[in-house]
Scaffold this motif. Structure first.
Motif, PDB file in Angstrom:
ATOM      1  N   SER A  18       0.810  -1.209   0.000  1.00  0.00           N
ATOM      2  CA  SER A  18       0.000   0.000   0.000  1.00  0.00           C
ATOM      3  C   SER A  18       0.851   1.271   0.000  1.00  0.00           C
ATOM      4  CB  SER A  18      -0.943   0.006   1.195  1.00  0.00           C
ATOM      5  OG  SER A  18      -0.190   0.091   2.387  1.00  0.00           O
ATOM      6  N   SER A  19       2.063   1.192   0.537  1.00  0.00           N
ATOM      7  CA  SER A  19       2.922   2.381   0.561  1.00  0.00           C
ATOM      8  C   SER A  19       3.972   2.270  -0.550  1.00  0.00           C
ATOM      9  CB  SER A  19       3.591   2.514   1.929  1.00  0.00           C
ATOM     10  OG  SER A  19       4.378   1.371   2.169  1.00  0.00           O
ATOM     11  N   LYS A  20       3.517   2.377  -1.787  1.00  0.00           N
ATOM     12  CA  LYS A  20       4.417   2.238  -2.930  1.00  0.00           C
ATOM     13  C   LYS A  20       5.300   3.477  -3.065  1.00  0.00           C
ATOM     14  CE  LYS A  20       2.155  -0.944  -5.957  1.00  0.00           C
ATOM     15  NZ  LYS A  20       1.821  -1.226  -7.331  1.00  0.00           N
ATOM     16  N   ASP A  21       6.502   3.213  -3.510  1.00  0.00           N
ATOM     17  CA  ASP A  21       7.447   4.288  -3.782  1.00  0.00           C
ATOM     18  C   ASP A  21       7.326   4.658  -5.255  1.00  0.00           C
ATOM     19  OD1 ASP A  21       9.690   6.014  -3.464  1.00  0.00           O
ATOM     20  OD2 ASP A  21      10.881   4.481  -4.475  1.00  0.00           O
ATOM     21  N   ARG A  22       7.147   5.924  -5.539  1.00  0.00           N
ATOM     22  CA  ARG A  22       6.925   6.366  -6.914  1.00  0.00           C
ATOM     23  C   ARG A  22       8.111   7.151  -7.477  1.00  0.00           C
ATOM     24  NH1 ARG A  22       1.529   5.518  -8.259  1.00  0.00           N
ATOM     25  NH2 ARG A  22       0.162   5.278  -6.476  1.00  0.00           N
ATOM     26  N   THR A  23       9.298   6.951  -6.926  1.00  0.00           N
ATOM     27  CA  THR A  23      10.453   7.700  -7.435  1.00  0.00           C
ATOM     28  C   THR A  23      10.786   7.306  -8.865  1.00  0.00           C
ATOM     29  OG1 THR A  23      11.871   6.115  -6.288  1.00  0.00           O
ATOM     30  CG2 THR A  23      11.573   8.258  -5.267  1.00  0.00           C
ATOM     31  N   ARG A  24      10.598   6.061  -9.226  1.00  0.00           N
ATOM     32  CA  ARG A  24      10.864   5.653 -10.612  1.00  0.00           C
ATOM     33  C   ARG A  24       9.915   6.356 -11.577  1.00  0.00           C
ATOM     34  NH1 ARG A  24      11.716  -0.030  -8.261  1.00  0.00           N
ATOM     35  NH2 ARG A  24      13.973  -0.213  -8.323  1.00  0.00           N
ATOM     36  N   LEU A  25       8.662   6.453 -11.189  1.00  0.00           N
ATOM     37  CA  LEU A  25       7.690   7.152 -12.021  1.00  0.00           C
ATOM     38  C   LEU A  25       8.049   8.628 -12.163  1.00  0.00           C
ATOM     39  CD1 LEU A  25       4.887   7.262 -13.463  1.00  0.00           C
ATOM     40  CD2 LEU A  25       3.953   7.845 -11.218  1.00  0.00           C
ATOM     41  N   ALA A  31      12.299  13.146 -16.822  1.00  0.00           N
ATOM     42  CA  ALA A  31      13.108  12.993 -18.031  1.00  0.00           C
ATOM     43  C   ALA A  31      12.278  13.261 -19.280  1.00  0.00           C
ATOM     44  CB  ALA A  31      13.712  11.594 -18.090  1.00  0.00           C
ATOM     45  N   LEU A  32      11.036  12.797 -19.292  1.00  0.00           N
ATOM     46  CA  LEU A  32      10.180  13.029 -20.449  1.00  0.00           C
ATOM     47  C   LEU A  32       9.794  14.499 -20.592  1.00  0.00           C
ATOM     48  CD1 LEU A  32       7.804   9.939 -20.322  1.00  0.00           C
ATOM     49  CD2 LEU A  32       9.588  10.420 -21.994  1.00  0.00           C
ATOM     50  N   LEU A  33       9.592  15.183 -19.490  1.00  0.00           N
ATOM     51  CA  LEU A  33       9.195  16.588 -19.553  1.00  0.00           C
ATOM     52  C   LEU A  33      10.368  17.526 -19.793  1.00  0.00           C
ATOM     53  CD1 LEU A  33       6.490  16.771 -16.753  1.00  0.00           C
ATOM     54  CD2 LEU A  33       6.173  16.723 -19.230  1.00  0.00           C
ATOM     55  N   PHE A  34      11.589  17.024 -19.656  1.00  0.00           N
ATOM     56  CA  PHE A  34      12.758  17.872 -19.893  1.00  0.00           C
ATOM     57  C   PHE A  34      12.841  18.314 -21.350  1.00  0.00           C
ATOM     58  CE2 PHE A  34      17.186  18.218 -21.289  1.00  0.00           C
ATOM     59  CZ  PHE A  34      17.548  19.338 -20.568  1.00  0.00           C
ATOM     60  N   VAL A  35      12.563  17.419 -22.274  1.00  0.00           N
ATOM     61  CA  VAL A  35      12.681  17.747 -23.703  1.00  0.00           C
ATOM     62  C   VAL A  35      11.705  18.855 -24.109  1.00  0.00           C
ATOM     63  CG1 VAL A  35      12.516  16.817 -26.046  1.00  0.00           C
ATOM     64  CG2 VAL A  35      13.619  15.482 -24.248  1.00  0.00           C
ATOM     65  N   PRO A  36      10.400  18.758 -23.801  1.00  0.00           N
ATOM     66  CA  PRO A  36       9.522  19.877 -24.155  1.00  0.00           C
ATOM     67  C   PRO A  36       9.889  21.180 -23.442  1.00  0.00           C
ATOM     68  CG  PRO A  36       8.224  17.979 -23.482  1.00  0.00           C
ATOM     69  CD  PRO A  36       9.644  17.636 -23.260  1.00  0.00           C
ATOM     70  N   ALA A  37      10.350  21.064 -22.200  1.00  0.00           N
ATOM     71  CA  ALA A  37      10.752  22.271 -21.476  1.00  0.00           C
ATOM     72  C   ALA A  37      11.944  22.926 -22.152  1.00  0.00           C
ATOM     73  CB  ALA A  37      11.083  21.932 -20.026  1.00  0.00           C
ATOM     74  N   ALA A  38      12.899  22.124 -22.606  1.00  0.00           N
ATOM     75  CA  ALA A  38      14.065  22.678 -23.299  1.00  0.00           C
ATOM     76  C   ALA A  38      13.655  23.333 -24.616  1.00  0.00           C
ATOM     77  CB  ALA A  38      15.098  21.579 -23.547  1.00  0.00           C
ATOM     78  N   VAL A  39      12.714  22.743 -25.332  1.00  0.00           N
ATOM     79  CA  VAL A  39      12.238  23.332 -26.592  1.00  0.00           C
ATOM     80  C   VAL A  39      11.531  24.657 -26.328  1.00  0.00           C
ATOM     81  CG1 VAL A  39      10.603  23.006 -28.492  1.00  0.00           C
ATOM     82  CG2 VAL A  39      12.115  21.137 -27.817  1.00  0.00           C
ATOM     83  N   VAL A  40      10.664  24.689 -25.329  1.00  0.00           N
ATOM     84  CA  VAL A  40       9.934  25.924 -25.014  1.00  0.00           C
ATOM     85  C   VAL A  40      10.894  27.020 -24.568  1.00  0.00           C
ATOM     86  CG1 VAL A  40       8.296  26.949 -23.373  1.00  0.00           C
ATOM     87  CG2 VAL A  40       7.738  24.812 -24.520  1.00  0.00           C
ATOM     88  N   ILE A  41      11.846  26.686 -23.719  1.00  0.00           N
ATOM     89  CA  ILE A  41      12.812  27.689 -23.269  1.00  0.00           C
ATOM     90  C   ILE A  41      13.692  28.147 -24.430  1.00  0.00           C
ATOM     91  CG2 ILE A  41      14.876  27.997 -21.833  1.00  0.00           C
ATOM     92  CD1 ILE A  41      13.413  26.633 -19.614  1.00  0.00           C
ATOM     93  N   GLY A  42      14.047  27.237 -25.331  1.00  0.00           N
ATOM     94  CA  GLY A  42      14.809  27.620 -26.515  1.00  0.00           C
ATOM     95  C   GLY A  42      14.039  28.586 -27.401  1.00  0.00           C
ATOM     96  N   ILE A  43      12.752  28.331 -27.585  1.00  0.00           N
ATOM     97  CA  ILE A  43      11.915  29.232 -28.390  1.00  0.00           C
ATOM     98  C   ILE A  43      11.774  30.582 -27.702  1.00  0.00           C
ATOM     99  CG2 ILE A  43       9.545  29.609 -29.206  1.00  0.00           C
ATOM    100  CD1 ILE A  43       9.452  26.569 -29.772  1.00  0.00           C
ATOM    101  N   LEU A  44      11.562  30.578 -26.392  1.00  0.00           N
ATOM    102  CA  LEU A  44      11.462  31.846 -25.662  1.00  0.00           C
ATOM    103  C   LEU A  44      12.773  32.628 -25.726  1.00  0.00           C
ATOM    104  CD1 LEU A  44       9.417  30.821 -22.503  1.00  0.00           C
ATOM    105  CD2 LEU A  44       8.653  32.186 -24.451  1.00  0.00           C
TER     106      LEU A  44
END
Length: 115
Positions: A18-25, A31-44
């Motif tokens: 019941s007390s699952k660790d979600r650090t992997r998630l 990591a997945l959100l880093f790429v769009p964030a880098a693109v948006v910051i690059g455009i800005l």
């Protein structure tokens, strides 16, 4: 007596499930959100007046932070992602997730510093 001992084992297993660790998630999501964030910051960054003048006319080009800071941030972030995904102890995964997020943040700041 054996019945009470076997009754306590499923209770421990149910409690740990019941007390699952979600650090992997969270590590994979960061990591997945880093790429769009880098693109948006690059455009800005490119949308700023100074950066567009630098690209168009070669004037007012600021050096920004050195590229090795970006490269090291990406490298440290990738290693921290692998540790966060593969390490068995929860505490090691939590520290790796924190290092990953800080490394990704510093890489985004390097992109942002080139305005």
């Amino acid at each position: 007596m054996n019945a009470s001992a076997s009754d306590s084992v499923p209770a421990c297993l149910a409690q740990s499930a019941s007390s699952k660790d979600r650090t992997r998630l969270w590590a994979a999501l960061a990591a997945l959100l880093f790429v769009p964030a880098a693109v948006v910051i690059g455009i800005l960054t490119l949308a700023s007046e100074r950066a567009s003048r630098c690209v168009t006319y070669g004037e007012q080009c600021a050096p920004g932070l050195p590229s090795w800071v970006f490269e090291w941030s990406i490298g440290v972030g990738a290693v921290a992602l692998l540790v966060a995904l593969a390490a068995p102890p929860v505490r090691v995964r939590q520290v790796a997730l924190a290092v990953q997020v800080l490394a990704e943040g510093s890489a985004l700041l390097v992109i942002l510093s080139h305005t």
